[in-house]
Design a protein around this motif. Structure first.
Motif, PDB file in Angstrom:
ATOM      1  N   UNK A  97       0.854  -1.162   0.000  1.00  0.00           N
ATOM      2  CA  UNK A  97       0.000   0.000   0.000  1.00  0.00           C
ATOM      3  C   UNK A  97       0.904   1.230   0.000  1.00  0.00           C
ATOM      4  N   UNK A  98       0.546   2.185  -0.844  1.00  0.00           N
ATOM      5  CA  UNK A  98       1.265   3.452  -0.909  1.00  0.00           C
ATOM      6  C   UNK A  98       0.275   4.591  -0.667  1.00  0.00           C
ATOM      7  N   UNK A 132     -13.431   2.628   6.496  1.00  0.00           N
ATOM      8  CA  UNK A 132     -12.001   2.814   6.254  1.00  0.00           C
ATOM      9  C   UNK A 132     -11.207   1.506   6.197  1.00  0.00           C
ATOM     10  N   UNK A 133     -11.862   0.420   5.804  1.00  0.00           N
ATOM     11  CA  UNK A 133     -11.197  -0.856   5.592  1.00  0.00           C
ATOM     12  C   UNK A 133     -11.438  -1.279   4.142  1.00  0.00           C
ATOM     13  N   UNK A 134     -10.341  -1.484   3.414  1.00  0.00           N
ATOM     14  CA  UNK A 134     -10.405  -1.960   2.039  1.00  0.00           C
ATOM     15  C   UNK A 134     -10.394  -3.485   2.066  1.00  0.00           C
ATOM     16  N   UNK A 135     -11.393  -4.103   1.432  1.00  0.00           N
ATOM     17  CA  UNK A 135     -11.470  -5.562   1.383  1.00  0.00           C
ATOM     18  C   UNK A 135     -11.506  -6.005  -0.070  1.00  0.00           C
ATOM     19  N   UNK A 136     -10.601  -6.915  -0.405  1.00  0.00           N
ATOM     20  CA  UNK A 136     -10.560  -7.536  -1.726  1.00  0.00           C
ATOM     21  C   UNK A 136     -10.830  -9.014  -1.504  1.00  0.00           C
ATOM     22  N   UNK A 137     -11.843  -9.536  -2.190  1.00  0.00           N
ATOM     23  CA  UNK A 137     -12.186 -10.946  -2.028  1.00  0.00           C
ATOM     24  C   UNK A 137     -12.534 -11.538  -3.380  1.00  0.00           C
ATOM     25  N   UNK A 181      -4.411   6.744  -2.170  1.00  0.00           N
ATOM     26  CA  UNK A 181      -3.851   5.466  -1.741  1.00  0.00           C
ATOM     27  C   UNK A 181      -3.801   4.554  -2.956  1.00  0.00           C
ATOM     28  N   UNK A 182      -2.659   3.879  -3.152  1.00  0.00           N
ATOM     29  CA  UNK A 182      -2.525   2.885  -4.220  1.00  0.00           C
ATOM     30  C   UNK A 182      -2.221   1.535  -3.571  1.00  0.00           C
ATOM     31  N   UNK A 225      -7.411  -4.493   4.441  1.00  0.00           N
ATOM     32  CA  UNK A 225      -6.369  -3.551   4.832  1.00  0.00           C
ATOM     33  C   UNK A 225      -7.009  -2.319   5.450  1.00  0.00           C
ATOM     34  N   UNK A 226      -6.497  -1.900   6.585  1.00  0.00           N
ATOM     35  CA  UNK A 226      -6.968  -0.655   7.187  1.00  0.00           C
ATOM     36  C   UNK A 226      -6.357   0.510   6.429  1.00  0.00           C
ATOM     37  N   UNK A 227      -7.174   1.446   6.035  1.00  0.00           N
ATOM     38  CA  UNK A 227      -6.707   2.630   5.322  1.00  0.00           C
ATOM     39  C   UNK A 227      -6.220   3.664   6.331  1.00  0.00           C
ATOM     40  N   UNK A 228      -5.340   4.571   5.919  1.00  0.00           N
ATOM     41  CA  UNK A 228      -4.807   5.577   6.836  1.00  0.00           C
ATOM     42  C   UNK A 228      -5.922   6.415   7.482  1.00  0.00           C
TER      43      UNK A 228
END
Length: 80
Positions: free
Chosen positions: A1-2, A31-36, A10-11, A65-68
């Motif tokens: 994560x960038x 604020x949580x990104x989920x990829x499934x 965010x990338x 992933x928790x985002x900033x």
């Protein structure tokens, strides 16, 4: 994560070899990104040296992933 603080972007990159776009879900909630996704590939079979070899790929995955903090999610783009 960038995370680029200057542009507030965010990338995130995931390697999803063999997955089709319709088999992958991307969601942002609290604020949580989920990829499934789910791999629905059928089995393959071949003969090798007098043996029959069968390979099966299947299963589900999910990564979160928790985002900033302080990041305001307005839109997101996917490139599959």
């Amino acid at each position: 994560m960038h995370y680029d603080k200057d542009t507030n972007n965010v990338s995130v990159t995931f390697e999803l070899a063999g997955f089709q776009k319709e088999d992958v879900s991307i969601d942002v909630h609290n604020n949580v990104l989920t990829v499934s996704g789910e791999d629905k590939t059928s089995s393959s079979e071949r003969n090798e040296g007098g043996y029959v070899i069968r390979e099966r790929r299947y299963g589900k995955f999910s990564r979160s992933l928790s985002l900033p903090e302080g990041l305001k999610v307005r839109t997101f783009n996917d490139n599959l």
